[in-house]
Design a protein around this motif. Structure first.
Motif, PDB file in Angstrom:
ATOM      1  N   ALA A 182       0.969  -1.551  -0.233  1.00  0.00           N
ATOM      2  CA  ALA A 182      -0.131  -0.350   0.382  1.00  0.00           C
ATOM      3  C   ALA A 182       0.930   1.523   0.225  1.00  0.00           C
ATOM      4  CB  ALA A 182      -0.962  -0.439   1.011  1.00  0.00           C
ATOM      5  N   ALA A 183       2.291   0.966   0.594  1.00  0.00           N
ATOM      6  CA  ALA A 183       2.888   1.965   1.136  1.00  0.00           C
ATOM      7  C   ALA A 183       3.195   2.692  -0.545  1.00  0.00           C
ATOM      8  CB  ALA A 183       4.077   2.238   2.154  1.00  0.00           C
ATOM      9  N   PHE A 184       4.231   1.108  -1.509  1.00  0.00           N
ATOM     10  CA  PHE A 184       4.901   1.910  -2.810  1.00  0.00           C
ATOM     11  C   PHE A 184       3.528   2.325  -3.765  1.00  0.00           C
ATOM     12  CE2 PHE A 184       7.793  -1.398  -1.816  1.00  0.00           C
ATOM     13  CZ  PHE A 184       8.824  -1.128  -2.743  1.00  0.00           C
ATOM     14  N   VAL A 185       2.481   2.212  -3.555  1.00  0.00           N
ATOM     15  CA  VAL A 185       0.971   2.615  -4.232  1.00  0.00           C
ATOM     16  C   VAL A 185       1.225   4.049  -4.215  1.00  0.00           C
ATOM     17  CG1 VAL A 185      -1.786   2.988  -5.120  1.00  0.00           C
ATOM     18  CG2 VAL A 185      -0.352   0.303  -4.724  1.00  0.00           C
ATOM     19  N   LEU A 186       0.789   4.461  -2.620  1.00  0.00           N
ATOM     20  CA  LEU A 186       0.740   5.933  -1.603  1.00  0.00           C
ATOM     21  C   LEU A 186       1.466   6.686  -2.503  1.00  0.00           C
ATOM     22  CD1 LEU A 186      -0.989   8.052  -0.380  1.00  0.00           C
ATOM     23  CD2 LEU A 186       0.305   7.111   1.819  1.00  0.00           C
ATOM     24  N   ASN A 187       2.889   5.997  -2.647  1.00  0.00           N
ATOM     25  CA  ASN A 187       5.001   6.570  -2.915  1.00  0.00           C
ATOM     26  C   ASN A 187       4.242   6.947  -4.430  1.00  0.00           C
ATOM     27  OD1 ASN A 187       7.107   7.622  -2.941  1.00  0.00           O
ATOM     28  ND2 ASN A 187       7.435   5.587  -3.859  1.00  0.00           N
ATOM     29  N   GLU A 188       4.005   5.369  -5.356  1.00  0.00           N
ATOM     30  CA  GLU A 188       3.760   6.752  -6.643  1.00  0.00           C
ATOM     31  C   GLU A 188       3.088   7.704  -6.930  1.00  0.00           C
ATOM     32  OE1 GLU A 188       3.979   6.196 -10.496  1.00  0.00           O
ATOM     33  OE2 GLU A 188       5.201   5.439  -9.130  1.00  0.00           O
ATOM     34  N   SER A 189       1.102   7.504  -6.505  1.00  0.00           N
ATOM     35  CA  SER A 189       0.701   8.795  -6.468  1.00  0.00           C
ATOM     36  C   SER A 189       1.011  10.381  -5.819  1.00  0.00           C
ATOM     37  CB  SER A 189      -0.465   7.712  -5.056  1.00  0.00           C
ATOM     38  OG  SER A 189      -1.322   6.807  -6.094  1.00  0.00           O
ATOM     39  N   ILE A 190       2.139   9.980  -4.847  1.00  0.00           N
ATOM     40  CA  ILE A 190       2.306  11.320  -4.532  1.00  0.00           C
ATOM     41  C   ILE A 190       3.380  12.127  -5.428  1.00  0.00           C
ATOM     42  CG2 ILE A 190       4.273  11.890  -2.842  1.00  0.00           C
ATOM     43  CD1 ILE A 190       3.167  10.327  -0.952  1.00  0.00           C
ATOM     44  N   ALA A 191       4.199  10.970  -6.042  1.00  0.00           N
ATOM     45  CA  ALA A 191       4.792  11.076  -7.651  1.00  0.00           C
ATOM     46  C   ALA A 191       3.725  12.032  -8.367  1.00  0.00           C
ATOM     47  CB  ALA A 191       6.084  10.643  -7.546  1.00  0.00           C
ATOM     48  N   ARG A 192       3.129  11.320  -9.026  1.00  0.00           N
ATOM     49  CA  ARG A 192       1.973  11.274 -10.020  1.00  0.00           C
ATOM     50  C   ARG A 192       1.236  12.857  -9.651  1.00  0.00           C
ATOM     51  NH1 ARG A 192       1.668   8.049 -14.149  1.00  0.00           N
ATOM     52  NH2 ARG A 192       2.369   5.766 -13.529  1.00  0.00           N
ATOM     53  N   GLY A 193       1.060  13.187  -8.608  1.00  0.00           N
ATOM     54  CA  GLY A 193       0.058  13.859  -8.045  1.00  0.00           C
ATOM     55  C   GLY A 193       1.614  15.625  -7.914  1.00  0.00           C
ATOM     56  N   LEU A 194       2.792  15.028  -7.588  1.00  0.00           N
ATOM     57  CA  LEU A 194       3.203  16.151  -7.800  1.00  0.00           C
ATOM     58  C   LEU A 194       3.733  16.867  -9.177  1.00  0.00           C
ATOM     59  CD1 LEU A 194       6.158  15.259  -4.510  1.00  0.00           C
ATOM     60  CD2 LEU A 194       4.287  17.336  -4.781  1.00  0.00           C
ATOM     61  N   LYS A 195       4.070  15.535 -10.002  1.00  0.00           N
ATOM     62  CA  LYS A 195       3.846  15.914 -11.111  1.00  0.00           C
ATOM     63  C   LYS A 195       2.911  16.947 -11.763  1.00  0.00           C
ATOM     64  CE  LYS A 195       6.790  12.024 -12.118  1.00  0.00           C
ATOM     65  NZ  LYS A 195       6.816  10.902 -13.405  1.00  0.00           N
ATOM     66  N   HIS A 196       2.043  17.111 -11.065  1.00  0.00           N
ATOM     67  CA  HIS A 196       0.818  17.607 -12.259  1.00  0.00           C
ATOM     68  C   HIS A 196       0.680  18.861 -11.183  1.00  0.00           C
ATOM     69  CE1 HIS A 196      -0.315  14.882 -15.354  1.00  0.00           C
ATOM     70  NE2 HIS A 196      -0.389  14.266 -14.268  1.00  0.00           N
ATOM     71  N   GLY A 197       0.635  19.200 -10.339  1.00  0.00           N
ATOM     72  CA  GLY A 197       0.583  19.959  -9.809  1.00  0.00           C
ATOM     73  C   GLY A 197       1.923  20.787  -9.672  1.00  0.00           C
ATOM     74  N   LEU A 198       3.043  20.446 -10.148  1.00  0.00           N
ATOM     75  CA  LEU A 198       4.052  21.238 -10.015  1.00  0.00           C
ATOM     76  C   LEU A 198       4.267  21.643 -11.210  1.00  0.00           C
ATOM     77  CD1 LEU A 198       6.945  19.675  -7.750  1.00  0.00           C
ATOM     78  CD2 LEU A 198       5.746  21.797  -7.641  1.00  0.00           C
ATOM     79  N   ARG A 199       4.193  21.181 -12.349  1.00  0.00           N
ATOM     80  CA  ARG A 199       4.237  21.126 -14.226  1.00  0.00           C
ATOM     81  C   ARG A 199       5.601  21.155 -14.377  1.00  0.00           C
ATOM     82  NH1 ARG A 199      -0.976  20.766 -15.603  1.00  0.00           N
ATOM     83  NH2 ARG A 199      -0.353  22.481 -18.019  1.00  0.00           N
ATOM     84  N   HIS A 200       6.184  20.829 -14.423  1.00  0.00           N
ATOM     85  CA  HIS A 200       8.059  20.891 -14.145  1.00  0.00           C
ATOM     86  C   HIS A 200       8.055  19.967 -15.974  1.00  0.00           C
ATOM     87  CE1 HIS A 200      12.509  21.227 -13.839  1.00  0.00           C
ATOM     88  NE2 HIS A 200      12.374  22.444 -12.901  1.00  0.00           N
ATOM     89  N   PRO A 201       8.562  20.821 -17.123  1.00  0.00           N
ATOM     90  CA  PRO A 201       8.553  20.134 -18.020  1.00  0.00           C
ATOM     91  C   PRO A 201      10.366  19.244 -17.713  1.00  0.00           C
ATOM     92  CG  PRO A 201       9.145  22.337 -18.186  1.00  0.00           C
ATOM     93  CD  PRO A 201       9.189  22.284 -16.490  1.00  0.00           C
ATOM     94  N   ARG A 202       9.873  18.235 -18.993  1.00  0.00           N
ATOM     95  CA  ARG A 202      10.333  17.599 -19.315  1.00  0.00           C
ATOM     96  C   ARG A 202      11.733  18.507 -19.763  1.00  0.00           C
ATOM     97  NH1 ARG A 202       9.709  12.259 -17.783  1.00  0.00           N
ATOM     98  NH2 ARG A 202       7.716  11.834 -17.419  1.00  0.00           N
ATOM     99  N   PRO A 203      13.665  17.145 -19.829  1.00  0.00           N
ATOM    100  CA  PRO A 203      14.021  18.633 -20.640  1.00  0.00           C
ATOM    101  C   PRO A 203      14.116  18.313 -22.221  1.00  0.00           C
ATOM    102  CG  PRO A 203      14.700  15.772 -19.631  1.00  0.00           C
ATOM    103  CD  PRO A 203      13.318  15.826 -19.220  1.00  0.00           C
ATOM    104  N   ILE A 204      13.641  19.592 -22.722  1.00  0.00           N
ATOM    105  CA  ILE A 204      13.497  20.063 -23.871  1.00  0.00           C
ATOM    106  C   ILE A 204      14.313  19.156 -24.696  1.00  0.00           C
ATOM    107  CG2 ILE A 204      13.329  21.934 -25.457  1.00  0.00           C
ATOM    108  CD1 ILE A 204      12.509  23.878 -22.347  1.00  0.00           C
ATOM    109  N   ALA A 205      15.758  19.071 -24.444  1.00  0.00           N
ATOM    110  CA  ALA A 205      16.601  18.679 -26.021  1.00  0.00           C
ATOM    111  C   ALA A 205      16.432  17.394 -25.863  1.00  0.00           C
ATOM    112  CB  ALA A 205      17.775  18.148 -24.920  1.00  0.00           C
ATOM    113  N   THR A 206      15.453  16.575 -25.304  1.00  0.00           N
ATOM    114  CA  THR A 206      15.308  15.153 -25.313  1.00  0.00           C
ATOM    115  C   THR A 206      13.678  14.834 -25.149  1.00  0.00           C
ATOM    116  OG1 THR A 206      15.146  14.265 -23.268  1.00  0.00           O
ATOM    117  CG2 THR A 206      17.029  14.147 -24.568  1.00  0.00           C
TER     118      THR A 206
END
Length: 213
Positions: free
Chosen positions: A52-76
């Motif tokens: 359950a902690a692994f799933v929650l950890n992944e959910s936190i990562a995905r939530g932060l990605k959509h919240g922070l909206r920090h772009p991937r490396p432009i070069a690649t």
């Protein structure tokens, strides 16, 4: 471009290092499946909490990605076709760092009550996870999926959440679950009070075998 058969991690065709790192990036998935199979096979409440902690950890990562909206490396990102997704933090790095910290703390817990065999195997596991964490982090930058800062933040956050998970595992309320109807139905158990569960279980089974002969 070529990609792995599972999860489609892209790398430059003919790049041996890239191929190795692409498969190294799949280690987090293997860890989640490992703990899920451990929970299914051993029916230990704590393994269920870890899954359950692994799933929650992944959910936190995905939530932060959509919240922070920090772009991937432009070069690649164009070559990898991932410019429409976000990269902060690196969820792969966060997952493997989470696993490393959790396993390290579990390995050190109750050290004095563990057998030599358990200590050696546990040490090998922790060292293996450390190497896997470094390879995974490096692969995310090398393959162009993440920038260095995204990988560093993912590693730090994953390590911190791994420590939090370890603290949650020590909650004594988990010991009540096996005695509930649900726990009885699924034959659940808890082994947190045992410093070396496998050694102690093996001794118990061997004793039963001797009595049955």
């Amino acid at each position: 471009m070529a990609f792995t058969d599972f999860s489609c991690v892209y790398y430059n065709e003919g790049d041996t290092m890239g191929k190795i790192l692409a498969y190294a990036a799949l280690v987090p998935y293997v860890l989640i499946l490992h703990h899920a199979s451990q929970f299914y096979g051993r029916r230990d409440v704590y393994e269920g909490v870890i899954v359950a902690a692994f799933v929650l950890n992944e959910s936190i990562a995905r939530g932060l990605k959509h919240g922070l909206r920090h772009p991937r490396p432009i070069a690649t990102c164009t070559k990898l076709d991932i410019c429409d997704s976000f990269g902060m933090p690196s969820s792969h790095t966060q997952c493997i760092a989470f696993a490393f910290m959790l396993h390290l703390l579990l390995h050190l817990r109750g050290w004095g009550g563990k057998s030599l065999g358990t200590r050696l195997i546990g040490t090998c596991e922790v060292v293996g996870l450390a190497v896997a964490a470094l390879l995974t982090a490096f692969s995310r930058v090398y393959l162009g999926y993440h920038s260095i800062d995204q990988v560093v933040i993912g590693g730090l956050l994953g390590g911190a959440l791994g420590a939090v998970c370890f603290a949650i595992l020590s909650w004594r309320g988990w010991d009540l679950i096996p005695s509930t109807r649900f726990g009885t139905l699924l034959h659940l158990k808890t082994s947190w009070v045992l410093s070396d569960p496998l050694r102690q279980e093996a001794a118990w089974y061997n004793d039963l075998r001797k009595k049955a002969q």
